[in-house]
Every structure is written in C-alpha cells, then in structure tokens.
Enzyme design. Structure first.
Site, PDB file in Angstrom:
ATOM      1  CB  SER A 149     -22.587 -30.803 -34.177  1.00 11.27           C
ATOM      2  OG  SER A 149     -23.841 -30.204 -34.482  1.00 11.27           O
ATOM      3  CE1 TYR A 162     -19.539 -26.442 -35.623  1.00  9.32           C
ATOM      4  CE2 TYR A 162     -21.735 -27.275 -36.137  1.00  9.32           C
ATOM      5  CZ  TYR A 162     -20.735 -27.039 -35.226  1.00  9.32           C
ATOM      6  OH  TYR A 162     -20.907 -27.388 -33.912  1.00  9.32           O
TER       7      TYR A 162
HETATM    8  P1  NAP Z   1     -18.186 -21.509 -27.060  1.00 10.88           P
HETATM    9  O1  NAP Z   1     -19.170 -21.160 -25.997  1.00 10.88           O
HETATM   10  O2  NAP Z   1     -17.955 -20.563 -28.172  1.00 10.88           O
HETATM   11  O3  NAP Z   1     -16.795 -21.830 -26.342  1.00 10.88           O
HETATM   12  C1  NAP Z   1     -15.731 -22.177 -27.165  1.00 10.88           C
HETATM   13  C2  NAP Z   1     -14.551 -22.588 -26.332  1.00 10.88           C
HETATM   14  O4  NAP Z   1     -13.531 -23.041 -27.226  1.00 10.88           O
HETATM   15  C3  NAP Z   1     -13.947 -21.474 -25.528  1.00 10.88           C
HETATM   16  O5  NAP Z   1     -13.392 -22.018 -24.362  1.00 10.88           O
HETATM   17  C4  NAP Z   1     -12.868 -20.936 -26.451  1.00 10.88           C
HETATM   18  O6  NAP Z   1     -11.792 -20.317 -25.756  1.00 10.88           O
HETATM   19  C5  NAP Z   1     -12.399 -22.200 -27.126  1.00 10.88           C
HETATM   20  N1  NAP Z   1     -11.886 -21.951 -28.468  1.00 10.88           N
HETATM   21  C6  NAP Z   1     -12.531 -21.367 -29.508  1.00 10.88           C
HETATM   22  N2  NAP Z   1     -11.716 -21.270 -30.557  1.00 10.88           N
HETATM   23  C7  NAP Z   1     -10.545 -21.795 -30.175  1.00 10.88           C
HETATM   24  C8  NAP Z   1      -9.295 -21.971 -30.815  1.00 10.88           C
HETATM   25  N3  NAP Z   1      -9.089 -21.564 -32.083  1.00 10.88           N
HETATM   26  N4  NAP Z   1      -8.294 -22.554 -30.121  1.00 10.88           N
HETATM   27  C9  NAP Z   1      -8.475 -22.961 -28.841  1.00 10.88           C
HETATM   28  N5  NAP Z   1      -9.626 -22.816 -28.182  1.00 10.88           N
HETATM   29  C10 NAP Z   1     -10.638 -22.237 -28.848  1.00 10.88           C
HETATM   30  O7  NAP Z   1     -18.548 -22.903 -27.762  1.00 10.88           O
HETATM   31  P2  NAP Z   1     -19.622 -24.026 -27.349  1.00 10.88           P
HETATM   32  O8  NAP Z   1     -20.940 -23.631 -27.882  1.00 10.88           O
HETATM   33  O9  NAP Z   1     -19.476 -24.355 -25.923  1.00 10.88           O
HETATM   34  O10 NAP Z   1     -19.114 -25.256 -28.260  1.00 10.88           O
HETATM   35  C11 NAP Z   1     -18.232 -26.237 -27.774  1.00 10.88           C
HETATM   36  C12 NAP Z   1     -18.224 -27.415 -28.741  1.00 10.88           C
HETATM   37  O11 NAP Z   1     -19.551 -27.935 -28.867  1.00 10.88           O
HETATM   38  C13 NAP Z   1     -17.771 -27.055 -30.147  1.00 10.88           C
HETATM   39  O12 NAP Z   1     -16.991 -28.097 -30.689  1.00 10.88           O
HETATM   40  C14 NAP Z   1     -19.071 -26.942 -30.908  1.00 10.88           C
HETATM   41  O13 NAP Z   1     -18.910 -27.194 -32.285  1.00 10.88           O
HETATM   42  C15 NAP Z   1     -19.899 -28.006 -30.231  1.00 10.88           C
HETATM   43  N6  NAP Z   1     -21.352 -27.831 -30.370  1.00 10.88           N
HETATM   44  C16 NAP Z   1     -21.953 -26.703 -29.861  1.00 10.88           C
HETATM   45  C17 NAP Z   1     -23.325 -26.572 -30.003  1.00 10.88           C
HETATM   46  C18 NAP Z   1     -24.071 -25.382 -29.465  1.00 10.88           C
HETATM   47  O14 NAP Z   1     -25.258 -25.233 -29.788  1.00 10.88           O
HETATM   48  N7  NAP Z   1     -23.469 -24.532 -28.662  1.00 10.88           N
HETATM   49  C19 NAP Z   1     -24.065 -27.556 -30.671  1.00 10.88           C
HETATM   50  C20 NAP Z   1     -23.414 -28.673 -31.169  1.00 10.88           C
HETATM   51  C21 NAP Z   1     -22.051 -28.797 -31.010  1.00 10.88           C
HETATM   52  P3  NAP Z   1     -11.559 -18.702 -25.874  1.00 10.88           P
HETATM   53  O15 NAP Z   1     -12.766 -18.045 -25.271  1.00 10.88           O
HETATM   54  O16 NAP Z   1     -10.313 -18.445 -25.074  1.00 10.88           O
HETATM   55  O17 NAP Z   1     -11.418 -18.403 -27.328  1.00 10.88           O
END
Ligand code: NAP
Length: 257
Positions: A149, A162
């Site tokens: 991130s 985080y």
């Molecule tokens: P998201 O929309 O919440 O999706 C999360 C995904 O991870 C889902 O497929 C979920 O599956 C899975 N997941 C969550 N908790 C889990 C667990 N305990 N074990 C196994 N799988 C799990 O998240 P996102 O925003 O796409 O983020 C993805 C990555 O990008 C993360 O590492 C996050 O820190 C990083 N990131 C995101 C942003 C942002 O603004 N969105 C910015 C910087 C970095 P289920 O639905 O089955 O739980």
C-alpha cells in the site's frame, strides 16, 4: 503485452474473489494463466470470478482458505494440491500473488493488541508462510507479487498498524528477492493508493465530496480502479518484467509527489 503471455503458467491469487484480487485474477486468466482464486467466506463471489475467467476462454478454480490463523498457509497449499492436478497435470505454481488483506485499523490510542495481532496475522504472517510452504511448489523463473500500500511510504497515523503491516511486507519482498534471485524468481511489491473496492465503499461510493478528496490525493486526479492495479501486476508477472526484482512499484497514480 499480448494476450496469452502467461500460457502454460499457474497463478495463485489470494483474495481473488473481490476488489483488486478479482481484477488480478481476471487479467491473469485473460493472459493465459490457470488461476487459483483464493477466498475466505464469499464463495459466490469466487465462483463469479471463476466463471468470468472461463467466459474469457481461460482456466480458473476457486480455492477456499481462510487466512489469519495458525496453519492457514499449510491448509491453503493442501487445498491447492488437491485441486491443481485436475487443471494442470503435474501441479506446481509459477505466480504467487499475496493480495488478501484487511484494512481494519485505527490510530495508536485506539489500537488494541487483538486488532494489532489480527491485521498482522492476515497481512504479514499469512504471506510469509504462504511463501515458506509455496517455495517447494514454485517453479524456477517464477514470480511473487505482494500487494502492499502507498501508506507504507505515506504517513497515515489514523491506520498506523495497517501501515506497519505493509512496511513489513515490503521488507519481505526485499529479502525474498535476494534469496530467490539465483532461481530466476522475481519478487516485487505493488503499492496502490485509494482504490474503489468494498473496503472503501462505505465512505467513498456515492459521496461526491469524499470522492473529490480521494481523487485530489493522486497527481492523476482520480480514484484508482482495480484494473489499474491488475495491469501492473500482469506486467510484473510477465516475461517482460524479468529484470525487475526486490522493488515496491508505486501504484497510487502519483500520491504524495
Ligand atoms: P476487498 O475488496 O476487501 O477484498 C478482499 C479480498 O480478500 C476478498 O477476496 C476476501 O475474500 C479476501 N480476504 C479478506 N480477508 C481474508 C482472510 N482472512 N483470508 C482469506 N482471504 C481474505 O479488498 P481490496 O480493497 O481489494 O484489497 C486487496 C489488497 O489491496 C489488500 O492487501 C489491501 O490491503 C490492498 N490495498 C487496498 C487498497 C484500497 O484502497 N482498496 C489500497 C492499498 C492497498 P472474502 O470475501 O471471501 O472474505
């Protein structure tokens, strides 16, 4: 980069069922990889991604593995081994994308030890042990891509634990790259800024003021979309990125320049 750049390769995308991971799974599938779509709870969402990859002419399967508990990584690979033969005889993996992560955090004053442990267990410990147990399956010349991130570089004390998890992940990338270089395996982090996923839906979607604020943080002047991140991951996964390793690739659209 043409389609089918990853023909014959197998990719594991943790958290591949929603958000950024879904876009990564779809893109790697379009590029020809057989994709294991990891998820924890939302089986329907994972199945939708698998169907989407198949509709694009690719190969994918859903892989349930809840991360954040002791034994999670070993269980993930056990499930992977049980499935992979049917999709790719001989098994093994070429691309590991550690994408699953949770954003729940707070400022230091509000932080509990339980919340600290939880965010580190999912965002740091799980990738460590997924790689530790995955190395015997990861072919030489492979790829490890960790989704970090922008907050590992840009101070945001409101989500201090985080941010620390992503700093730890980037350090893991650095050390792994050195260790695995002799096998031709590259290891990189990709660091998104604010991306339009469920994590941010509560405060961002449908709120023009919040959206304008989020857009203003990026030099490119908009909120990131999952595909913006997936395309960078696809490049790192491809042969064209063979000479990049140990780096954190900024994917914030130019935040904090
Ligand atoms: P998201 O929309 O919440 O999706 C999360 C995904 O991870 C889902 O497929 C979920 O599956 C899975 N997941 C969550 N908790 C889990 C667990 N305990 N074990 C196994 N799988 C799990 O998240 P996102 O925003 O796409 O983020 C993805 C990555 O990008 C993360 O590492 C996050 O820190 C990083 N990131 C995101 C942003 C942002 O603004 N969105 C910015 C910087 C970095 P289920 O639905 O089955 O739980």
């Amino acid at each position: 980069m043409g389609a089918y750049a990853l023909e014959g390769r197998t990719a594991l995308v943790t958290g591949g069922s929603r958000g950024i991971g879904r876009a990564i799974a779809r893109r790697l599938g379009r590029d020809g990889a057989t994709v294991a779509v990891g998820y924890a709870r939302d089986e329907r969402a994972a199945r939708d991604v698998v169907e989407g990859v198949r509709a694009d002419g690719g190969r994918a399967f859903a892989l349930r593995a809840e991360l954040g508990r002791h034994g999670d990584a070993a269980a993930l690979w056990e499930a992977f081994d049980a499935e992979i033969e049917a999709h790719s005889p001989g098994g093994g993996v070429d691309i590991i994308v550690n994408n699953a992560g949770i954003g729940r955090s707070s400022d230091l004053a509000g932080l509990t030890e339980e919340a600290f442990d939880e965010v580190f267990a999912v965002n740091v410990r799980a990738p460590f042990f997924i790689v530790r147990h995955g190395l015997e399956r990861l072919r030489d010349g492979g790829r490890i891509i960790n989704i970090s991130s922008g907050v590992a570089r840009l101070a945001m004390p409101e989500i201090i634990a985080y941010g620390a998890t992503k700093g730890a992940l980037d350090n893991f990338t650095l050390n792994l790259a050195k260790q695995l270089g002799p096998r031709g395996i590259t290891v990189n982090s990709v660091a998104p800024g604010i991306v339009d996923t469920d994590v941010n839906a509560g405060w961002l979607r449908g709120n023009a003021e919040a959206e304008a604020y989020a857009a203003s943080l990026a030099a490119l002047g908009r909120v990131g979309q999952p595909e913006d991140i997936a395309d960078i991951v696809a490049f790192l996964a491809s042969d064209d990125a063979r000479w990049v390793t140990g780096r954190t690739i900024d994917a914030t659209g130019g935040a904090g320049l």
